[in-house]
Scaffold this motif. Structure first.
Motif, PDB file in Angstrom:
ATOM      1  N   ASP A   1      30.684  11.509  28.862  1.00  0.00           N
ATOM      2  CA  ASP A   1      31.392  10.985  27.680  1.00  0.00           C
ATOM      3  C   ASP A   1      31.997  12.095  26.810  1.00  0.00           C
ATOM      4  O   ASP A   1      32.215  11.905  25.616  1.00  0.00           O
ATOM      5  CB  ASP A   1      30.464  10.124  26.804  1.00  0.00           C
ATOM      6  CG  ASP A   1      29.987   8.895  27.544  1.00  0.00           C
ATOM      7  OD1 ASP A   1      30.700   8.439  28.467  1.00  0.00           O
ATOM      8  OD2 ASP A   1      28.899   8.382  27.210  1.00  0.00           O
ATOM      9  N   ASN A   2      32.199  13.249  27.389  1.00  0.00           N
ATOM     10  CA  ASN A   2      32.714  14.404  26.643  1.00  0.00           C
ATOM     11  C   ASN A   2      31.896  14.651  25.377  1.00  0.00           C
ATOM     12  O   ASN A   2      32.432  14.920  24.307  1.00  0.00           O
ATOM     13  CB  ASN A   2      34.197  14.195  26.287  1.00  0.00           C
ATOM     14  CG  ASN A   2      34.897  15.495  25.920  1.00  0.00           C
ATOM     15  OD1 ASN A   2      34.440  16.584  26.292  1.00  0.00           O
ATOM     16  ND2 ASN A   2      35.992  15.383  25.180  1.00  0.00           N
TER      17      ASN A   2
ATOM     18  N   PRO B   1      33.870  11.794  38.450  1.00  0.00           N
ATOM     19  CA  PRO B   1      32.455  11.533  38.702  1.00  0.00           C
ATOM     20  C   PRO B   1      32.081  10.109  38.323  1.00  0.00           C
ATOM     21  O   PRO B   1      32.700   9.511  37.433  1.00  0.00           O
ATOM     22  CB  PRO B   1      31.729  12.513  37.771  1.00  0.00           C
ATOM     23  CG  PRO B   1      32.735  13.050  36.832  1.00  0.00           C
ATOM     24  CD  PRO B   1      34.091  12.519  37.197  1.00  0.00           C
TER      25      PRO B   1
ATOM     26  N   ARG C   1      41.021  10.069  36.214  1.00  0.00           N
ATOM     27  CA  ARG C   1      40.562   8.693  36.472  1.00  0.00           C
ATOM     28  C   ARG C   1      41.674   7.822  37.058  1.00  0.00           C
ATOM     29  O   ARG C   1      41.515   6.622  37.194  1.00  0.00           O
ATOM     30  CB  ARG C   1      40.021   8.061  35.172  1.00  0.00           C
ATOM     31  CG  ARG C   1      38.823   8.820  34.615  1.00  0.00           C
ATOM     32  CD  ARG C   1      38.182   8.149  33.432  1.00  0.00           C
ATOM     33  NE  ARG C   1      37.041   8.923  32.966  1.00  0.00           N
ATOM     34  CZ  ARG C   1      37.108   9.941  32.114  1.00  0.00           C
ATOM     35  NH1 ARG C   1      38.275  10.312  31.610  1.00  0.00           N
ATOM     36  NH2 ARG C   1      36.018  10.597  31.765  1.00  0.00           N
TER      37      ARG C   1
HETATM   38  C1  LIG Z   1      26.869  14.344  33.941  1.00  0.00           C
HETATM   39  C2  LIG Z   1      28.262  13.787  33.852  1.00  0.00           C
HETATM   40  C3  LIG Z   1      28.454  12.434  34.055  1.00  0.00           C
HETATM   41  C4  LIG Z   1      29.744  11.894  34.001  1.00  0.00           C
HETATM   42  N1  LIG Z   1      29.911  10.575  34.270  1.00  0.00           N
HETATM   43  C5  LIG Z   1      31.164  10.066  34.320  1.00  0.00           C
HETATM   44  C6  LIG Z   1      31.368   8.716  34.722  1.00  0.00           C
HETATM   45  O1  LIG Z   1      30.416   7.993  35.048  1.00  0.00           O
HETATM   46  N2  LIG Z   1      32.644   8.252  34.749  1.00  0.00           N
HETATM   47  C7  LIG Z   1      33.708   9.041  34.420  1.00  0.00           C
HETATM   48  O2  LIG Z   1      34.840   8.569  34.473  1.00  0.00           O
HETATM   49  N3  LIG Z   1      33.533  10.337  34.025  1.00  0.00           N
HETATM   50  C8  LIG Z   1      32.293  10.861  33.981  1.00  0.00           C
HETATM   51  N4  LIG Z   1      32.103  12.176  33.639  1.00  0.00           N
HETATM   52  C9  LIG Z   1      33.258  12.998  33.255  1.00  0.00           C
HETATM   53  C10 LIG Z   1      33.267  13.256  31.746  1.00  0.00           C
HETATM   54  O3  LIG Z   1      33.613  12.083  31.045  1.00  0.00           O
HETATM   55  C11 LIG Z   1      34.232  14.397  31.458  1.00  0.00           C
HETATM   56  O4  LIG Z   1      33.712  15.561  32.032  1.00  0.00           O
HETATM   57  C12 LIG Z   1      34.458  14.656  29.985  1.00  0.00           C
HETATM   58  O5  LIG Z   1      35.131  13.574  29.399  1.00  0.00           O
HETATM   59  C13 LIG Z   1      35.278  15.915  29.747  1.00  0.00           C
HETATM   60  O6  LIG Z   1      36.513  15.828  30.402  1.00  0.00           O
HETATM   61  P1  LIG Z   1      36.980  16.904  31.487  1.00  0.00           P
HETATM   62  O7  LIG Z   1      36.056  16.777  32.666  1.00  0.00           O
HETATM   63  O8  LIG Z   1      38.376  16.505  31.827  1.00  0.00           O
HETATM   64  O9  LIG Z   1      36.878  18.258  30.893  1.00  0.00           O
HETATM   65  C14 LIG Z   1      30.843  12.732  33.695  1.00  0.00           C
HETATM   66  C15 LIG Z   1      30.625  14.094  33.497  1.00  0.00           C
HETATM   67  C16 LIG Z   1      29.346  14.626  33.591  1.00  0.00           C
HETATM   68  C17 LIG Z   1      29.141  16.095  33.409  1.00  0.00           C
END
Ligand SMILES: Cc1cc2nc3c(=O)[nH]c(=O)nc-3n(C[C@H](O)[C@H](O)[C@H](O)COP(=O)(O)O)c2cc1C
Length: 351
Positions: free
Chosen positions: A20-21, A284, A118
């Motif tokens: 969730d950033n 993810p 996404r």
């Molecule tokens: C442990 C973890 C779980 C996450 N779970 C999800 C998820 O279930 N769905 C999703 O769309 N993004 C997921 N993310 C991505 C995060 O939302 C994302 O890393 C964050 O918003 C920051 O954006 P960026 O990856 O573009 O820097 C996850 C990230 C991490 C580290």
């Protein structure tokens, strides 16, 4: 270590992903030693009791810092969870100049490029060479591995687990509240924000945006759930994008000990950076793995489905605990909107 180098290492750390950033990191220097802590104000929510999501984010942050420091000629001696009675203290890192190192750290070049995508559909195919490169990155962190559902039967089983978990996020009032509280609707649909999820990064189709926004109200969600909205959302947010992407893998950790979860975050980050270098887009999906650990306090009506989910996930990837699925593929372009980060100073002492 000079001030500039210290700041550069922290900048690499905060470029890491977090659920969730939420960016649940705090830093404190003592001399050249760096303490990485979990931020009490940005952790411990419903899905993060026992800090599974925060530990994953801490591991990803730690790995980014180690990789960047290595590219600057520094090695890291890391002690994880140095004091068992201080549950928020994730790691102490002692940096030392490493004259032996040749400073080649290809992953460092991907730290700023890595992002969550996404959108869908994605094309291409994930070759066995690519899989081998990603596997090798995961395995560099002891005990960590990737599982790739290969046969149609394996893919179907994985998809079913992911879809059930994503559906539950909309069906359970507790999970629904948690999910929507992290979306910053005030930012509108066209701008990024420095913390939390910007709607612009969620890849919701323009005609569906007003409906999606209305779903943040528990009463609207509950009413539409009687018409099967949660199932539709699970289908749209997980099943469909994954079906329309060439790759799916699952990070499997050896145990749910916090040090193994943190190591899982390190492996996740290495895999994601390698995927970035290979030109892959990544999304993810953590709900299936995190909910099935059994630590998340949902309403009694969801406890049995959750334990069934846990068994199904175990059947998918045993031995070990499947924690985060990664959807992979080749997008035609980079997404226009990416999640922002808070200012570095807000993460604690810079010096
Ligand atoms: C442990 C973890 C779980 C996450 N779970 C999800 C998820 O279930 N769905 C999703 O769309 N993004 C997921 N993310 C991505 C995060 O939302 C994302 O890393 C964050 O918003 C920051 O954006 P960026 O990856 O573009 O820097 C996850 C990230 C991490 C580290």
């Amino acid at each position: 270590m000079d001030r500039h180098t210290k700041a550069a290492i922290l900048c690499a750390g905060i470029a890491a992903p977090s659920a969730d950033n939420s960016q649940p990191w705090r830093f404190a220097w003592s001399g050249d030693d760096l303490d990485l802590r979990i931020d009490a104000d940005r952790s411990g929510r419903v899905s993060d009791t026992r800090y599974v999501l925060s530990d994953l984010a801490a591991g990803a942050c730690l790995e980014n810092m180690i990789i960047h420091a290595r590219s600057l000629g520094y090695a890291a001696d890391v002690q994880t969870f140095p004091r068992p009675d201080d549950e928020l203290w994730a790691a102490r890192i002692r940096w030392r100049l490493d004259t032996e190192s040749d400073q080649s750290e290809p992953l460092a070049g991907a730290i700023e490029q890595r992002h969550t995508d996404r959108r869908f559909p994605w094309g291409g195919s994930i070759t066995t060479d690519t899989q081998a490169r990603l596997n090798a990155q995961a395995r560099l962190i002891p005990g960590q591995r990737l599982y790739w559902p290969q046969t149609p039967r394996e893919r179907k089983a994985a998809l079913s687990v992911i879809r059930q978990a994503e559906t539950m996020r909309f069906r359970s009032p507790t999970l629904h509240a948690e999910l929507f509280s992290s979306i910053r609707f005030a930012a509108g649909w066209h701008t990024a924000c420095e913390e939390g999820l910007a709607p612009a990064t969620l890849a919701v189709e323009p005609p569906l945006r007003p409906v999606f926004q209305a779903l943040r109200r528990p009463a609207v969600m509950a009413m539409l759930n009687r018409l099967g909205a949660a199932s539709m959302l699970g289908w749209r947010s997980a099943w469909l994008p994954i079906r329309l992407s060439p790759g799916l893998c699952l990070l499997v950790i050896p145990s749910t000990a916090r040090s193994d979860v943190l190591a899982g975050g390190r492996a996740l980050q290495r895999v994601w950076l390698q995927a970035t270098l290979d030109g892959l887009s990544v999304q993810p999906y953590a709900a299936a793995g995190v909910l099935s650990l059994g630590f998340v306090a949902v309403e009694p009506a969801f406890q049995q489905p959750l334990s069934r989910l846990g068994s199904a996930l175990h059947d998918v990837c045993a031995p070990g605990h499947g924690l985060v699925f990664l959807r992979l593929g080749y997008a035609r372009s980079a997404p226009r909107d990416r999640s922002g980060r808070r200012a570095l100073a807000s993460f604690g002492a810079l010096q």
